[in-house]
Design a protein around this motif. Structure first.
Motif, PDB file in Angstrom:
ATOM      1  N   PHE A   1      -3.804  26.804  36.605  1.00 36.90           N
ATOM      2  CA  PHE A   1      -4.791  27.870  36.693  1.00 36.90           C
ATOM      3  C   PHE A   1      -6.196  27.395  36.337  1.00 36.90           C
ATOM      4  CE2 PHE A   1      -1.168  31.012  35.650  1.00 36.90           C
ATOM      5  CZ  PHE A   1      -0.844  31.110  36.989  1.00 36.90           C
ATOM      6  N   ARG A   2      -6.364  26.113  36.043  1.00 35.88           N
ATOM      7  CA  ARG A   2      -7.703  25.609  35.747  1.00 35.88           C
ATOM      8  C   ARG A   2      -8.577  25.678  36.999  1.00 35.88           C
ATOM      9  NH1 ARG A   2      -6.318  19.830  33.933  1.00 35.88           N
ATOM     10  NH2 ARG A   2      -4.551  20.308  35.294  1.00 35.88           N
ATOM     11  N   THR A   3      -9.857  25.963  36.778  1.00 37.71           N
ATOM     12  CA  THR A   3     -10.796  26.083  37.884  1.00 37.71           C
ATOM     13  C   THR A   3     -10.845  24.811  38.715  1.00 37.71           C
ATOM     14  OG1 THR A   3     -12.154  27.608  36.583  1.00 37.71           O
ATOM     15  CG2 THR A   3     -13.197  26.588  38.484  1.00 37.71           C
ATOM     16  N   SER A   4     -10.830  23.674  38.064  1.00 39.43           N
ATOM     17  CA  SER A   4     -10.913  22.399  38.779  1.00 39.43           C
ATOM     18  C   SER A   4      -9.744  22.211  39.737  1.00 39.43           C
ATOM     19  CB  SER A   4     -10.956  21.236  37.784  1.00 39.43           C
ATOM     20  OG  SER A   4      -9.815  21.265  36.929  1.00 39.43           O
ATOM     21  N   HIS A   5      -8.611  22.806  39.425  1.00 39.64           N
ATOM     22  CA  HIS A   5      -7.427  22.722  40.295  1.00 39.64           C
ATOM     23  C   HIS A   5      -7.478  23.766  41.404  1.00 39.64           C
ATOM     24  CE1 HIS A   5      -3.177  22.171  41.393  1.00 39.64           C
ATOM     25  NE2 HIS A   5      -3.077  23.484  41.376  1.00 39.64           N
ATOM     26  N   LEU A   6      -8.034  24.953  41.093  1.00 36.20           N
ATOM     27  CA  LEU A   6      -7.965  26.074  42.026  1.00 36.20           C
ATOM     28  C   LEU A   6      -9.050  26.065  43.097  1.00 36.20           C
ATOM     29  CD1 LEU A   6      -7.061  28.968  39.586  1.00 36.20           C
ATOM     30  CD2 LEU A   6      -5.649  28.132  41.463  1.00 36.20           C
ATOM     31  N   VAL A   7     -10.260  25.576  42.773  1.00 34.56           N
ATOM     32  CA  VAL A   7     -11.351  25.685  43.746  1.00 34.56           C
ATOM     33  C   VAL A   7     -11.051  24.947  45.048  1.00 34.56           C
ATOM     34  CG1 VAL A   7     -13.775  25.130  44.188  1.00 34.56           C
ATOM     35  CG2 VAL A   7     -13.114  26.200  42.034  1.00 34.56           C
ATOM     36  N   PRO A   8     -10.492  23.729  45.035  1.00 35.76           N
ATOM     37  CA  PRO A   8     -10.136  23.115  46.322  1.00 35.76           C
ATOM     38  C   PRO A   8      -9.144  23.951  47.132  1.00 35.76           C
ATOM     39  CG  PRO A   8     -10.127  21.468  44.573  1.00 35.76           C
ATOM     40  CD  PRO A   8     -10.269  22.801  43.902  1.00 35.76           C
ATOM     41  N   ILE A   9      -8.246  24.648  46.431  1.00 38.42           N
ATOM     42  CA  ILE A   9      -7.309  25.535  47.126  1.00 38.42           C
ATOM     43  C   ILE A   9      -8.058  26.711  47.734  1.00 38.42           C
ATOM     44  CG2 ILE A   9      -5.336  27.080  46.802  1.00 38.42           C
ATOM     45  CD1 ILE A   9      -4.380  25.191  44.580  1.00 38.42           C
ATOM     46  N   MET A  10      -9.009  27.280  46.982  1.00 38.60           N
ATOM     47  CA  MET A  10      -9.826  28.372  47.518  1.00 38.60           C
ATOM     48  C   MET A  10     -10.612  27.917  48.737  1.00 38.60           C
ATOM     49  SD  MET A  10     -11.399  30.171  44.095  1.00 38.60           S
ATOM     50  CE  MET A  10     -10.369  30.624  42.703  1.00 38.60           C
ATOM     51  N   ASP A  11     -11.175  26.712  48.684  1.00 42.96           N
ATOM     52  CA  ASP A  11     -11.927  26.187  49.826  1.00 42.96           C
ATOM     53  C   ASP A  11     -11.053  26.123  51.072  1.00 42.96           C
ATOM     54  OD1 ASP A  11     -14.359  25.907  48.586  1.00 42.96           O
ATOM     55  OD2 ASP A  11     -14.116  23.796  48.103  1.00 42.96           O
ATOM     56  N   ASP A  12      -9.826  25.656  50.902  1.00 43.84           N
ATOM     57  CA  ASP A  12      -8.908  25.582  52.048  1.00 43.84           C
ATOM     58  C   ASP A  12      -8.584  26.979  52.579  1.00 43.84           C
ATOM     59  OD1 ASP A  12      -8.833  22.823  51.863  1.00 43.84           O
ATOM     60  OD2 ASP A  12      -6.946  22.766  50.735  1.00 43.84           O
ATOM     61  N   LEU A  13      -8.391  27.930  51.673  1.00 44.47           N
ATOM     62  CA  LEU A  13      -8.094  29.293  52.103  1.00 44.47           C
ATOM     63  C   LEU A  13      -9.271  29.911  52.856  1.00 44.47           C
ATOM     64  CD1 LEU A  13      -6.288  30.593  48.876  1.00 44.47           C
ATOM     65  CD2 LEU A  13      -5.229  30.147  51.094  1.00 44.47           C
ATOM     66  N   LEU A  14     -10.488  29.603  52.415  1.00 42.73           N
ATOM     67  CA  LEU A  14     -11.684  30.095  53.121  1.00 42.73           C
ATOM     68  C   LEU A  14     -11.766  29.478  54.507  1.00 42.73           C
ATOM     69  CD1 LEU A  14     -14.215  29.989  50.153  1.00 42.73           C
ATOM     70  CD2 LEU A  14     -13.328  32.045  51.264  1.00 42.73           C
ATOM     71  N   ASP A  15     -11.456  28.201  54.609  1.00 40.90           N
ATOM     72  CA  ASP A  15     -11.417  27.553  55.924  1.00 40.90           C
ATOM     73  C   ASP A  15     -10.440  28.284  56.844  1.00 40.90           C
ATOM     74  OD1 ASP A  15     -13.278  25.538  55.504  1.00 40.90           O
ATOM     75  OD2 ASP A  15     -11.817  24.145  54.704  1.00 40.90           O
ATOM     76  N   ASN A  16      -9.314  28.660  56.284  1.00 39.16           N
ATOM     77  CA  ASN A  16      -8.267  29.279  57.094  1.00 39.16           C
ATOM     78  C   ASN A  16      -8.653  30.683  57.550  1.00 39.16           C
ATOM     79  OD1 ASN A  16      -5.550  28.928  58.212  1.00 39.16           O
ATOM     80  ND2 ASN A  16      -5.000  30.630  56.867  1.00 39.16           N
ATOM     81  N   VAL A  17      -9.520  31.368  56.788  1.00 40.69           N
ATOM     82  CA  VAL A  17     -10.010  32.667  57.226  1.00 40.69           C
ATOM     83  C   VAL A  17     -10.867  32.510  58.475  1.00 40.69           C
ATOM     84  CG1 VAL A  17     -11.474  34.638  56.631  1.00 40.69           C
ATOM     85  CG2 VAL A  17      -9.906  33.681  54.923  1.00 40.69           C
TER      86      VAL A  17
END
Length: 390
Positions: free
Chosen positions: A369-385
């Motif tokens: 749940f650390r931000t450093s771990h989650l932001v790359p995942i968020m970036d990928d999810l935004l790409d997928n939108v």
């Protein structure tokens, strides 16, 4: 991607979340924000001011040759349908446009991602306040108008859709127009992340332990009714009556008029309080002093501050409901106030090695749940939108 972030309530956890994402994201972000005050007026009236602000920011980008916006990222404080409509309303937003009209600044098909920090269906009303369904329904319309709906916990996602469906069952008209099943399929859980001081991530600071050493108990929640500081005061009273030695670190935002429970705690345990108030730059150091972090919340959609305290070295003692079962092991959860007292008493009597093993188990459970771990995942999810199923 080039992302326009719209945050009506740019303060507290909302600001921390957005700043952390923007700082670590591989995408280019343009921020449009409002002050963190008068949350009801933020939801009710900020759309117009934020549409004006967004128009000016987008016009400035266009005049400087910047690429068009690919995606809009907003939070639950925004009335998304209203804001999108105003973004296309030339007389209101730009009565005397110079080079470009609002219609050309934000394409009508620009996808919208909404992040739900909280929602007004299930957010507790203030004491003696009358429930106003307008705000919950605004949240629902925002979700229906969004291409992707992100919730900060599974608990939040489930309770929001349950409450939305319950409300729709009471509506006398237009129910089929609320395509809620399709919206549910567009929703997912994306934790907000938390920041932990890196030097505290590998080894818990050495502390004395045992029955003769005071247990350092921390509070990190807002001093508001939904966090139940009255229950926290009762837990401390029980520990005092049982002869459990403890000291206190009292953090968390306070209203202008401190709750009576805080005044009672200050008076009764004056000699045992290590810190009381805003921590500032030494926030993580204060967290690192805690042996235990206690929550008595009746309401919690995620629990960033609790995660930060755990990462710094505290063993959590939290209710066995809300979002907490997603964060901590069952051994750190309680069902009643008496169980909370028993759990804290047990920790107070454990030796350093036992406490350390218990803390490491809790820390490991929130590592992802650390931000450093989650932001790359968020970036990928935004790409997928923007480009689904890429």
């Amino acid at each position: 991607m080039h992302i326009l972030a719209v945050e009506p309530y740019y303060g507290g956890s909302h600001r921390s979340f957005l700043d952390n994402v923007v700082q670590r994201s591989r995408h280019d972000w343009t921020l449009v924000t409002g002050p963190a005050r008068h949350w009801k007026w933020r939801m009710r009236s900020s759309s117009l001011a934020l549409a004006e602000q967004a128009t000016e920011r987008l016009r400035s980008r266009a005049e400087n040759g910047a690429p068009e916006i690919d995606l809009v990222f907003c939070t639950d404080m925004l009335d998304v349908p209203q804001w999108l409509g105003l973004m296309q309303c030339s007389p209101l937003i730009a009565p005397n446009p110079t080079k470009a009209s609002p219609n050309s600044l934000l394409a009508t098909n620009t996808p919208v991602v909404t992040y739900f920090h909280e929602n007004q269906w299930t957010y507790p009303t203030a004491p003696r306040a009358r429930e106003d369904f307008h705000y919950g329904y605004t949240n629902l319309l925002t979700a229906l108008a969004s291409n992707a709906i992100w919730f900060n916990s599974r608990f939040h996602q489930d309770t929001f859709w349950d409450a939305s469906q319950n409300f729709l069952r009471r509506m006398p008209d237009s129910v089929p127009a609320h395509r809620i099943d399709a919206a549910i399929k567009r929703s997912l859980v994306v934790p907000p992340g938390f920041n932990g001081a890196s030097e505290l991530a590998d080894a818990r600071p050495n502390r004395s332990a045992g029955t003769d050493s005071p247990l350092v108990i921390g509070w990190v929640s807002r001093w508001e009714p939904d966090k139940r500081p009255d229950q926290f005061a009762r837990i401390l009273e029980s520990l005092h009556q049982q002869g459990v030695p403890f000291e206190l670190i009292l953090l968390g935002a306070r209203p202008q008029k401190p709750p009576p429970e805080l005044e009672v705690i200050r008076e009764r345990y004056r000699e045992q309080i290590r810190h009381d108030g805003f921590a500032g730059d030494d926030y993580h150091e204060r967290l690192a002093e805690m042996d235990v972090v206690v929550s008595t919340a009746d309401h919690e959609f995620f629990g960033i501050a609790v995660c930060e305290a755990i990462w710094a070295g505290a063993i959590p003692v939290v209710p066995n409901r809300l979002s907490y079962p997603e964060l901590v092991p069952s051994t750190s959860q309680y069902d009643s106030r008496n169980e909370a007292v028993q759990l804290i008493t047990k920790i107070a009597r454990q030796d350093s090695k036992t406490r350390d093993n218990r803390w490491r188990q809790c820390r490991d459970q929130i590592a992802d749940f650390r931000t450093s771990h989650l932001v790359p995942i968020m970036d990928d999810l935004l790409d997928n939108v923007l480009v689904p199923n890429q």
